[in-house]
Design a protein around this motif. Sequence first.
Motif, PDB file in Angstrom:
ATOM      1  N   ASN A 107      19.840  14.351  23.789  1.00 46.65           N
ATOM      2  CA  ASN A 107      18.808  13.900  22.859  1.00 46.65           C
ATOM      3  C   ASN A 107      17.478  14.513  23.260  1.00 46.65           C
ATOM      4  OD1 ASN A 107      20.399  12.278  21.206  1.00 46.65           O
ATOM      5  ND2 ASN A 107      20.252  10.563  22.607  1.00 46.65           N
ATOM      6  N   VAL A 108      16.846  15.178  22.295  1.00 46.40           N
ATOM      7  CA  VAL A 108      15.530  15.762  22.510  1.00 46.40           C
ATOM      8  C   VAL A 108      14.573  14.971  21.617  1.00 46.40           C
ATOM      9  CG1 VAL A 108      14.149  17.872  22.420  1.00 46.40           C
ATOM     10  CG2 VAL A 108      16.598  18.015  22.854  1.00 46.40           C
ATOM     11  N   GLY A 109      14.034  13.913  22.149  1.00 52.19           N
ATOM     12  CA  GLY A 109      13.197  13.035  21.332  1.00 52.19           C
ATOM     13  C   GLY A 109      14.064  12.126  20.489  1.00 52.19           C
ATOM     14  N   PRO A 110      13.426  11.267  19.716  1.00 54.70           N
ATOM     15  CA  PRO A 110      14.189  10.275  18.959  1.00 54.70           C
ATOM     16  C   PRO A 110      14.897  10.826  17.718  1.00 54.70           C
ATOM     17  CG  PRO A 110      11.842  10.007  18.571  1.00 54.70           C
ATOM     18  CD  PRO A 110      11.988  11.073  19.625  1.00 54.70           C
ATOM     19  N   TYR A 111      14.498  11.994  17.224  1.00 50.14           N
ATOM     20  CA  TYR A 111      15.044  12.471  15.959  1.00 50.14           C
ATOM     21  C   TYR A 111      15.800  13.793  16.067  1.00 50.14           C
ATOM     22  CZ  TYR A 111      11.519   9.107  14.603  1.00 50.14           C
ATOM     23  OH  TYR A 111      10.747   7.974  14.505  1.00 50.14           O
ATOM     24  N   ILE A 112      15.974  14.308  17.282  1.00 49.52           N
ATOM     25  CA  ILE A 112      16.643  15.601  17.468  1.00 49.52           C
ATOM     26  C   ILE A 112      17.715  15.448  18.536  1.00 49.52           C
ATOM     27  CG2 ILE A 112      16.361  18.006  18.157  1.00 49.52           C
ATOM     28  CD1 ILE A 112      13.519  17.893  17.082  1.00 49.52           C
ATOM     29  N   LYS A 113      18.936  15.892  18.196  1.00 51.03           N
ATOM     30  CA  LYS A 113      20.056  15.855  19.139  1.00 51.03           C
ATOM     31  C   LYS A 113      20.709  17.232  19.154  1.00 51.03           C
ATOM     32  CE  LYS A 113      22.935  12.362  19.020  1.00 51.03           C
ATOM     33  NZ  LYS A 113      24.060  11.474  18.659  1.00 51.03           N
ATOM     34  N   PHE A 141      18.959  17.712   4.032  1.00 54.57           N
ATOM     35  CA  PHE A 141      19.458  16.341   3.891  1.00 54.57           C
ATOM     36  C   PHE A 141      19.267  15.476   5.134  1.00 54.57           C
ATOM     37  CE2 PHE A 141      21.990  18.216   0.352  1.00 54.57           C
ATOM     38  CZ  PHE A 141      21.518  17.390  -0.643  1.00 54.57           C
ATOM     39  N   ASN A 142      19.606  15.996   6.327  1.00 53.75           N
ATOM     40  CA  ASN A 142      19.452  15.175   7.539  1.00 53.75           C
ATOM     41  C   ASN A 142      18.012  14.707   7.722  1.00 53.75           C
ATOM     42  OD1 ASN A 142      22.038  14.930   8.482  1.00 53.75           O
ATOM     43  ND2 ASN A 142      21.879  16.527  10.017  1.00 53.75           N
ATOM     44  N   THR A 143      17.076  15.608   7.485  1.00 54.82           N
ATOM     45  CA  THR A 143      15.666  15.234   7.611  1.00 54.82           C
ATOM     46  C   THR A 143      15.304  14.177   6.576  1.00 54.82           C
ATOM     47  OG1 THR A 143      15.187  17.466   8.432  1.00 54.82           O
ATOM     48  CG2 THR A 143      13.313  16.135   7.727  1.00 54.82           C
ATOM     49  N   LEU A 144      15.835  14.310   5.376  1.00 56.64           N
ATOM     50  CA  LEU A 144      15.587  13.315   4.335  1.00 56.64           C
ATOM     51  C   LEU A 144      16.139  11.950   4.744  1.00 56.64           C
ATOM     52  CD1 LEU A 144      14.639  12.549   1.471  1.00 56.64           C
ATOM     53  CD2 LEU A 144      16.903  13.279   0.665  1.00 56.64           C
ATOM     54  N   TRP A 145      17.362  11.930   5.268  1.00 56.48           N
ATOM     55  CA  TRP A 145      17.969  10.648   5.663  1.00 56.48           C
ATOM     56  C   TRP A 145      17.185  10.003   6.812  1.00 56.48           C
ATOM     57  CZ3 TRP A 145      19.858  11.014   1.376  1.00 56.48           C
ATOM     58  CH2 TRP A 145      20.889  11.839   0.972  1.00 56.48           C
ATOM     59  N   VAL A 159       6.496  15.430   8.012  1.00 57.17           N
ATOM     60  CA  VAL A 159       6.110  15.216   9.415  1.00 57.17           C
ATOM     61  C   VAL A 159       7.283  15.580  10.324  1.00 57.17           C
ATOM     62  CG1 VAL A 159       5.492  13.449  11.120  1.00 57.17           C
ATOM     63  CG2 VAL A 159       4.410  13.447   8.867  1.00 57.17           C
ATOM     64  N   LEU A 160       8.496  15.218   9.910  1.00 55.98           N
ATOM     65  CA  LEU A 160       9.691  15.482  10.708  1.00 55.98           C
ATOM     66  C   LEU A 160      10.162  16.934  10.612  1.00 55.98           C
ATOM     67  CD1 LEU A 160      11.747  12.316   9.710  1.00 55.98           C
ATOM     68  CD2 LEU A 160      10.662  12.737  11.919  1.00 55.98           C
ATOM     69  N   LEU A 161       9.931  17.547   9.470  1.00 56.19           N
ATOM     70  CA  LEU A 161      10.505  18.862   9.183  1.00 56.19           C
ATOM     71  C   LEU A 161      10.123  19.961  10.182  1.00 56.19           C
ATOM     72  CD1 LEU A 161      12.357  20.432   7.310  1.00 56.19           C
ATOM     73  CD2 LEU A 161      10.373  20.903   5.866  1.00 56.19           C
ATOM     74  N   PRO A 162       8.873  20.114  10.594  1.00 56.04           N
ATOM     75  CA  PRO A 162       8.553  21.239  11.487  1.00 56.04           C
ATOM     76  C   PRO A 162       9.347  21.244  12.790  1.00 56.04           C
ATOM     77  CG  PRO A 162       6.545  20.322  10.573  1.00 56.04           C
ATOM     78  CD  PRO A 162       7.662  19.410  10.170  1.00 56.04           C
ATOM     79  N   ALA A 163       9.436  20.113  13.468  1.00 55.11           N
ATOM     80  CA  ALA A 163      10.182  20.061  14.733  1.00 55.11           C
ATOM     81  C   ALA A 163      11.665  20.337  14.497  1.00 55.11           C
ATOM     82  CB  ALA A 163       9.995  18.707  15.406  1.00 55.11           C
ATOM     83  N   ARG A 164      12.202  19.798  13.418  1.00 57.12           N
ATOM     84  CA  ARG A 164      13.623  20.019  13.113  1.00 57.12           C
ATOM     85  C   ARG A 164      13.878  21.468  12.718  1.00 57.12           C
ATOM     86  NH1 ARG A 164      16.928  16.153  12.940  1.00 57.12           N
ATOM     87  NH2 ARG A 164      18.166  16.985  11.238  1.00 57.12           N
ATOM     88  N   LYS A 216      13.800  23.538  15.960  1.00 57.47           N
ATOM     89  CA  LYS A 216      15.047  23.312  16.705  1.00 57.47           C
ATOM     90  C   LYS A 216      16.193  24.090  16.071  1.00 57.47           C
ATOM     91  CE  LYS A 216      19.009  20.655  17.100  1.00 57.47           C
ATOM     92  NZ  LYS A 216      20.073  20.371  16.155  1.00 57.47           N
ATOM     93  N   ASN A 217      16.314  24.055  14.751  1.00 57.14           N
ATOM     94  CA  ASN A 217      17.398  24.757  14.070  1.00 57.14           C
ATOM     95  C   ASN A 217      17.224  26.268  14.139  1.00 57.14           C
ATOM     96  OD1 ASN A 217      19.500  22.944  12.639  1.00 57.14           O
ATOM     97  ND2 ASN A 217      17.564  21.862  12.431  1.00 57.14           N
ATOM     98  N   ALA A 218      15.989  26.756  14.085  1.00 55.31           N
ATOM     99  CA  ALA A 218      15.741  28.195  14.214  1.00 55.31           C
ATOM    100  C   ALA A 218      16.117  28.688  15.610  1.00 55.31           C
ATOM    101  CB  ALA A 218      14.275  28.506  13.918  1.00 55.31           C
TER     102      ALA A 218
END
Length: 184
Positions: free
Chosen positions: A41-47, A131-135, A146-151, A154-156
Amino acid sequence: MQKIKKLYSDSIGQLKVTQNLVICGLMAALAIVLSYVASINVGPYIKIGFSGIPNRIIEFMFGPVVGSIFGGMLDILKYIVKPDGPFFFGFTFDAMLAGVIYGSILYKKPVRLWRIAIAELLAKLIVNCGFNTLWISMLYGKGFLVLLPARAIKNAVMLPIDTAILFFALTMMNRISSSLNIKS
């Protein structure tokens, strides 16, 4: 249109082979073990984890229909075995959509780095960043933008890494399945 229809009907036909169902069961067990031991887990919203590799192998071997069913059922099973936050069907939908994406691009096609990169890119853009960011935004009340840039970062970063890992895994799976005479 005829090619797409054949792709999906061939994939449905894979469900009639007992050996394929056994392979799906083994891959599900492997995915559950990997989710326990190979997730960070990298922070609360990224795994970051490797439990998706068995999904990709199933999608490669048996196509988009089996991959979608396998992904959805495995998502529910993983939640039952190890609940991680609230259950939300959106994530199950994402697992099924990823199965359709990877299965449609990889099934019955030679393992090529560019093909895997395209499948990874589409899945990361549509499923992970979309979708994951939306959920997550809906579940936790955080703004999507707010969530999208970090995600997205990470995906890039993970795109070439996941592409290389999947290329290696599918190349090995090709060798193993041909030596064991496993038909897909």
